[in-house]
Design a protein around this motif. Structure first.
Motif, PDB file in Angstrom:
ATOM      1  N   ALA A  54       7.390   5.136  -3.755  1.00 25.74           N
ATOM      2  CA  ALA A  54       7.447   3.731  -4.185  1.00 25.74           C
ATOM      3  C   ALA A  54       7.145   2.786  -3.032  1.00 25.74           C
ATOM      4  O   ALA A  54       6.532   1.727  -3.225  1.00 25.74           O
ATOM      5  CB  ALA A  54       8.819   3.422  -4.779  1.00 25.74           C
ATOM      6  N   LEU A  55       7.544   3.150  -1.832  1.00 28.44           N
ATOM      7  CA  LEU A  55       7.334   2.283  -0.671  1.00 28.44           C
ATOM      8  C   LEU A  55       5.897   2.311  -0.185  1.00 28.44           C
ATOM      9  O   LEU A  55       5.494   1.459   0.613  1.00 28.44           O
ATOM     10  CB  LEU A  55       8.266   2.691   0.471  1.00 28.44           C
ATOM     11  N   LEU A  56       5.129   3.277  -0.650  1.00 26.22           N
ATOM     12  CA  LEU A  56       3.731   3.387  -0.254  1.00 26.22           C
ATOM     13  C   LEU A  56       2.778   2.857  -1.320  1.00 26.22           C
ATOM     14  O   LEU A  56       1.727   2.301  -0.997  1.00 26.22           O
ATOM     15  CB  LEU A  56       3.384   4.852   0.049  1.00 26.22           C
ATOM     16  N   ARG A  57       3.140   3.024  -2.585  1.00 31.13           N
ATOM     17  CA  ARG A  57       2.207   2.664  -3.657  1.00 31.13           C
ATOM     18  C   ARG A  57       2.319   1.197  -4.087  1.00 31.13           C
ATOM     19  O   ARG A  57       1.356   0.618  -4.556  1.00 31.13           O
ATOM     20  CB  ARG A  57       2.422   3.591  -4.857  1.00 31.13           C
ATOM     21  N   ASP A  58       3.482   0.611  -3.937  1.00 31.23           N
ATOM     22  CA  ASP A  58       3.642  -0.806  -4.256  1.00 31.23           C
ATOM     23  C   ASP A  58       3.139  -1.626  -3.060  1.00 31.23           C
ATOM     24  O   ASP A  58       3.665  -1.496  -1.953  1.00 31.23           O
ATOM     25  CB  ASP A  58       5.107  -1.124  -4.538  1.00 31.23           C
ATOM     26  N   PRO A  59       2.119  -2.468  -3.247  1.00 30.96           N
ATOM     27  CA  PRO A  59       1.535  -3.184  -2.097  1.00 30.96           C
ATOM     28  C   PRO A  59       2.543  -4.025  -1.316  1.00 30.96           C
ATOM     29  O   PRO A  59       2.522  -4.038  -0.078  1.00 30.96           O
ATOM     30  CB  PRO A  59       0.453  -4.069  -2.745  1.00 30.96           C
ATOM     31  N   ALA A  60       3.430  -4.713  -2.021  1.00 32.78           N
ATOM     32  CA  ALA A  60       4.402  -5.555  -1.321  1.00 32.78           C
ATOM     33  C   ALA A  60       5.385  -4.711  -0.527  1.00 32.78           C
ATOM     34  O   ALA A  60       5.740  -5.049   0.620  1.00 32.78           O
ATOM     35  CB  ALA A  60       5.137  -6.443  -2.325  1.00 32.78           C
ATOM     36  N   LEU A  61       5.846  -3.595  -1.107  1.00 35.75           N
ATOM     37  CA  LEU A  61       6.780  -2.725  -0.392  1.00 35.75           C
ATOM     38  C   LEU A  61       6.099  -2.055   0.796  1.00 35.75           C
ATOM     39  O   LEU A  61       6.712  -1.881   1.860  1.00 35.75           O
ATOM     40  CB  LEU A  61       7.354  -1.669  -1.336  1.00 35.75           C
ATOM     41  N   ARG A  62       4.838  -1.690   0.631  1.00 33.33           N
ATOM     42  CA  ARG A  62       4.126  -1.076   1.757  1.00 33.33           C
ATOM     43  C   ARG A  62       4.011  -2.059   2.923  1.00 33.33           C
ATOM     44  O   ARG A  62       4.210  -1.685   4.088  1.00 33.33           O
ATOM     45  CB  ARG A  62       2.753  -0.582   1.332  1.00 33.33           C
ATOM     46  N   ARG A  63       3.692  -3.309   2.622  1.00 29.48           N
ATOM     47  CA  ARG A  63       3.626  -4.309   3.696  1.00 29.48           C
ATOM     48  C   ARG A  63       4.993  -4.499   4.335  1.00 29.48           C
ATOM     49  O   ARG A  63       5.097  -4.719   5.549  1.00 29.48           O
ATOM     50  CB  ARG A  63       3.116  -5.641   3.135  1.00 29.48           C
ATOM     51  N   ARG A  64       6.029  -4.427   3.508  1.00 25.72           N
ATOM     52  CA  ARG A  64       7.399  -4.635   4.021  1.00 25.72           C
ATOM     53  C   ARG A  64       7.848  -3.501   4.925  1.00 25.72           C
ATOM     54  O   ARG A  64       8.433  -3.728   5.984  1.00 25.72           O
ATOM     55  CB  ARG A  64       8.334  -4.771   2.800  1.00 25.72           C
ATOM     56  N   TYR A  65       7.581  -2.250   4.526  1.00 24.18           N
ATOM     57  CA  TYR A  65       8.125  -1.112   5.261  1.00 24.18           C
ATOM     58  C   TYR A  65       7.139  -0.484   6.247  1.00 24.18           C
ATOM     59  O   TYR A  65       7.568   0.196   7.183  1.00 24.18           O
ATOM     60  CB  TYR A  65       8.611  -0.047   4.267  1.00 24.18           C
ATOM     61  N   TYR A  66       5.850  -0.692   6.045  1.00 24.37           N
ATOM     62  CA  TYR A  66       4.852  -0.098   6.940  1.00 24.37           C
ATOM     63  C   TYR A  66       3.874  -1.173   7.413  1.00 24.37           C
ATOM     64  O   TYR A  66       2.688  -1.144   7.091  1.00 24.37           O
ATOM     65  CB  TYR A  66       4.097   1.031   6.225  1.00 24.37           C
ATOM     66  N   PRO A  67       4.371  -2.152   8.179  1.00 24.83           N
ATOM     67  CA  PRO A  67       3.522  -3.285   8.566  1.00 24.83           C
ATOM     68  C   PRO A  67       2.518  -2.975   9.674  1.00 24.83           C
ATOM     69  O   PRO A  67       1.550  -3.715   9.836  1.00 24.83           O
ATOM     70  CB  PRO A  67       4.539  -4.325   9.045  1.00 24.83           C
ATOM     71  N   SER A  68       2.733  -1.909  10.417  1.00 26.33           N
ATOM     72  CA  SER A  68       1.887  -1.653  11.583  1.00 26.33           C
ATOM     73  C   SER A  68       0.628  -0.885  11.200  1.00 26.33           C
ATOM     74  O   SER A  68       0.709   0.194  10.611  1.00 26.33           O
ATOM     75  CB  SER A  68       2.657  -0.845  12.635  1.00 26.33           C
TER      76      SER A  68
END
Length: 266
Positions: free
Chosen positions: A59-73
């Motif tokens: 879920a943290l990778l496929r949702d664009p907003a969550l991906r930006r939140r948890y994997y910003p680098s």
């Protein structure tokens, strides 16, 4: 009497991560990058299937907003191996359903190892070091900066089985405290019922060169990188004493070769 131990070892591929080599090897040249496998291991034990590590929380990778939140680098890029749930797909690939897993153990709580715990909350016991869980739930702001995401494991339904140091999880599987990479990182010694076995370092030693050259790992919490060499030496001693293969956690050559030898390449 027959030797008590693990009947089958099935290494799994739960994803990939593209990252600087310096994350795995302290002092690696700037700009050198690797594409490393994300491991999981399924063990057929006397009382059922034990899973070591669970991969990413999709879920943290496929949702664009969550991906930006948890994997910003942009320097660290996780990659899923397919369109579905990687853990479910990997298990199906070896003929096992998620419901067949009777226990789980996590080496540590980094996102690429603990993200799949959502599949097991309320279902099976989950083995972890007490120091690891305490750190993950501490609420300190730096925890998330170390890629330990509380959303992956802060679930009251998880049946935690917490250890304080080395402990036998089931006959043939011993968790070995190898703190340094994280405060409660644990590696695993696996004794096979038919003789022989493995020592799985997980992130106590990402790559073969961490082991052969005793190079400190690049990412550590609360200790100087050089302090991560002693856990590597301990694992080397254990493997030598037992005559077991010592397997690094994220080696892009070793892990696919092990999967091929154990018959889990899809």
């Amino acid at each position: 009497m027959p030797r008590r131990g693990v009947r089958r070892v099935l290494p799994l591929l739960l994803g990939w991560e593209e990252l600087p080599k310096s994350v795995s090897v302290h002092g690696a040249p700037h700009g050198e990058r690797l594409r490393e496998p994300v491991p999981g291991i399924l063990l057929e034990c006397e009382d059922g299937w034990l899973l070591l590590d669970t991969g990413f929380n999709t879920a943290l990778l496929r949702d664009p907003a969550l991906r930006r939140r948890y994997y910003p680098s942009p320097s660290y890029q996780p990659e899923l191996p397919g369109p579905g749930e990687p853990l479910e797909a990997a298990l199906v690939g070896v003929g096992i359903a998620v419901e067949d897993v009777t226990a789980v153990a996590v080496s540590h709580l980094h996102a690429d190892h603990a993200g799949g715990l959502k599949h097991f909350a309320g279902r099976v016991p989950v083995h972890v070091q007490r120091a690891e869980l305490a750190y993950g739930l501490s609420g300190r702001p730096e925890v998330e900066r170390h890629t330990i995401f509380r959303v992956d494991f802060d679930d009251p339904r998880i049946d935690w089985r917490q250890a304080d140091g080395d402990t036998e999880i089931v006959p043939g599987v011993t968790a070995v405290l190898t703190a340094g990479h994280t405060p409660g990182h644990q590696s695993f010694v696996v004794d096979l019922a038919g003789g022989g076995g493995f020592v799985f370092a997980f992130d106590a030693a990402d790559l073969t060169e961490n082991i052969t050259d005793e190079r400190p790992v690049g990412a550590s919490i609360g200790v100087d990188p050089q302090a991560t060499v002693e856990p590597i030496r301990r694992l080397k001693r254990l493997a030598k004493e037992k005559g077991y293969e010592l397997v690094p956690g994220h080696d892009p050559v070793v892990w696919p070769e092990l999967m091929k030898r154990q018959g889990t390449v899809r």
